[in-house]
Enzyme design. Sequence first.
Site, PDB file in Angstrom:
ATOM      1  N   ILE A  44       3.807   2.788  -4.450  1.00 32.37           N
ATOM      2  CA  ILE A  44       3.882   4.240  -3.859  1.00 32.37           C
ATOM      3  C   ILE A  44       4.428   4.490  -5.766  1.00 32.37           C
ATOM      4  O   ILE A  44       4.293   3.403  -6.347  1.00 32.37           O
ATOM      5  CB  ILE A  44       4.549   4.888  -3.436  1.00 32.37           C
ATOM      6  CG1 ILE A  44       6.064   4.177  -3.393  1.00 32.37           C
ATOM      7  CG2 ILE A  44       4.592   4.962  -1.931  1.00 32.37           C
ATOM      8  CD1 ILE A  44       7.430   4.665  -2.867  1.00 32.37           C
ATOM      9  N   SER A  73       1.162  -0.705   0.158  1.00 34.70           N
ATOM     10  CA  SER A  73       0.252  -0.452  -0.094  1.00 34.70           C
ATOM     11  C   SER A  73       0.728   1.342  -0.210  1.00 34.70           C
ATOM     12  O   SER A  73       1.534   1.218  -0.011  1.00 34.70           O
ATOM     13  CB  SER A  73      -0.805  -0.266   1.141  1.00 34.70           C
ATOM     14  OG  SER A  73      -0.297   0.242   2.225  1.00 34.70           O
ATOM     15  N   LYS A  74       0.391   2.090   0.101  1.00 36.41           N
ATOM     16  CA  LYS A  74       1.254   4.020  -0.418  1.00 36.41           C
ATOM     17  C   LYS A  74       1.917   3.644   1.685  1.00 36.41           C
ATOM     18  O   LYS A  74       3.406   4.122   1.049  1.00 36.41           O
ATOM     19  CB  LYS A  74       0.144   5.056  -0.037  1.00 36.41           C
ATOM     20  CG  LYS A  74      -0.688   5.157  -1.417  1.00 36.41           C
ATOM     21  CD  LYS A  74      -0.520   6.962  -1.677  1.00 36.41           C
ATOM     22  CE  LYS A  74      -1.730   6.996  -2.710  1.00 36.41           C
ATOM     23  NZ  LYS A  74      -0.474   6.508  -3.845  1.00 36.41           N
ATOM     24  N   ARG A  75       1.782   2.678   2.863  1.00 36.43           N
ATOM     25  CA  ARG A  75       2.616   2.851   3.887  1.00 36.43           C
ATOM     26  C   ARG A  75       3.762   2.646   3.923  1.00 36.43           C
ATOM     27  O   ARG A  75       4.925   2.258   3.874  1.00 36.43           O
ATOM     28  CB  ARG A  75       1.867   2.664   4.583  1.00 36.43           C
ATOM     29  CG  ARG A  75       0.732   3.559   5.986  1.00 36.43           C
ATOM     30  CD  ARG A  75       0.075   3.092   7.006  1.00 36.43           C
ATOM     31  NE  ARG A  75      -0.791   1.678   6.122  1.00 36.43           N
ATOM     32  CZ  ARG A  75      -0.888   0.160   6.386  1.00 36.43           C
ATOM     33  NH1 ARG A  75       0.072  -0.640   7.103  1.00 36.43           N
ATOM     34  NH2 ARG A  75      -1.711   0.242   5.541  1.00 36.43           N
ATOM     35  N   ASN A  76       3.584   1.122   2.395  1.00 36.92           N
ATOM     36  CA  ASN A  76       4.910   0.713   2.704  1.00 36.92           C
ATOM     37  C   ASN A  76       5.792   0.859   1.426  1.00 36.92           C
ATOM     38  O   ASN A  76       6.178   1.883   1.045  1.00 36.92           O
ATOM     39  CB  ASN A  76       5.216  -0.744   2.553  1.00 36.92           C
ATOM     40  CG  ASN A  76       3.725  -1.780   2.061  1.00 36.92           C
ATOM     41  OD1 ASN A  76       2.783  -1.719   0.896  1.00 36.92           O
ATOM     42  ND2 ASN A  76       2.726  -1.849   3.128  1.00 36.92           N
TER      43      ASN A  76
END
Length: 609
Positions: A299, A293-296
């Site tokens: 991006i 996800s954007k968190r890992n």
Amino acid sequence: MKRARLAHLPSWICSRCRSFSSSSTLNASSNIPNAPARTRFAPSPTGYLHLGSLRTALFNYLLAKRTNGQFLLRIEDTDQKRTIPGAEQQLYNDLQWAGLNWDEGPNVGGPYGPYRQSERTALYRSHAHDLISNGHAYRCFCSPERLDTLARHRNESGLPPGYDRQCADLSAEESDERAANGEAHVVRLKIEQYPMYNDLVYGKTGHNRPVNKLDLIDRVYDDPILLKSDGHPTYHLANVVDDHCMKITHVIRGTEWMPSTPMHVALYKAFKWTPPRFGHVPLLVDHDRQKLSKRNADIDLSSFRDKQGIFPATLVNFAALLGWSHTRKSDVLSLEQLEQIFTLKITKGNTVVSPEKLWFLQKAHAQRFATTGGPQFDEMVARACRAVKESYSADQLNPILQSRSLEAYIGPLLRADAKSYTTAQEFVQRNSTFFTTTLKRPPYSPASSSNEKPSPAGEQTQTQTHTVPISALHTAAAALSFVPESHWNVETHRYNISSYDGSDTVIPTSRSEHSSSSDPGVSPEKGKIAADKTFKKELYHYLRWALSASAPGPGIPETMEILGRVETVRRLREAKELTASMAGRPGQNQAKDGKEEDRSWMGSLASRS
Ligand code: GLU
């Protein structure tokens, strides 16, 4: 005019798009199709390209290139409400940046365009009507309120969702009349069974179950919507019609689309078309097996490109290795190499995305560019120059650059440092001593002092004391400076350092293994070799301290060439002044025999200096 059926290929004429589709076989040994593949990347302009979608585009691109086929770009913008302004252009930019140029698609055209679904609505409508005519689809006039009530009722009874086919049995006349009167409706696919299909990655897939579910209350069906009440197609209809009309032979896409594939295969059957081969690529997960996800790491590509400064070659190489395996010795592969060796050897398991691997590949490609030169290396130089200018003023740089341009100065430094290169910013930071005349050197201590090992009790036990007087290092450094501008290059410095004989300046010590020829147990020859080794070690250590404040980086000969004669000589003089007081210490004040320095090692250079 009817198109003739080709005798040698199993083919199906489509009356609407006047196209045919053929089945293709896989070459078992190389796991690639025998015939040229037509593949496509079909993004919706609802977001930017991210790692997962780049991989999908790449695998399709590579399959087409490997088989001398064609790679298409199709914009799936049927859901206009979700379309993000500017996203389409950004997709083009991102794909082009990665080097994934499309053979057919928006901007370049092609025989089966237009390649934007919003421009193909009439085609989808006519195909939906074909299905109504042959009984595989029907108009559904149920109001949203009725459907809502049905859904709520089923939900409250704990039943799975489904449609009760109230409109499936309307007569053709009634259906046509109500539609002609403008009554709102959708078109549904009448589906009895979802077929199994043979996935290129997962093998035989699907449950082959009848889709009607007999439950306690009533019978319901999936009967997916093909055409919405606004006359626009759903993803499923548009996707299938386009893949067929554009003669797509292989569809490589993420596993998130796998649940839709049996329905797509059913649609192909309803149209009497041969479906393309489907291959679903597994999910990308992080080290904790969490979906990206954007968190890992999943991006936007722009973040890899703009924020992290990843090269397109690195990211493409990285994306290619996400689930695909090859038999080459090295994982470092250019796009051109990937085009030659790609196969459909794709893993079924989730793929762990490792940032460490990304940086490993970045360094490897930096080295490749530094060796080959060309536009990619020029781009590296340009980036590094921008990063230097962000941190250093012209006043700081001018004394080092002298008459050189920053580009001319950075090029050799990048070449010498490429194996450690990650980003332009990090490169500039790591090599900060190259961009200022104000070096912050730590207090000088000889290399030999780092051989002092603590005893078990914590006391210092000297295994080897200083063996090279600082004055001998000053002399050697001064000698290296005699090289004239015309010979100021890596080769000369390397030769001079390696052939400089400082062995007779090494002072024997009681514990030293390199003690001089006076040691009765060591032959004079061996003693000299050992002394030379000790001297060279000290000299390199001193020069690194003098020239780059002991920072690791390019080798000493490279550093001397890059800094240039003026700055090297200045640094060596500065270093001598800083260590002048050490020359007074016992055992360090002079060469062993106080001899005049011998310049004979410099050959013809000595006389020119
Ligand atoms: N438009 C779909 C997407 O956004 C395409 C899926 C497919 O490849 O069929 O990913």
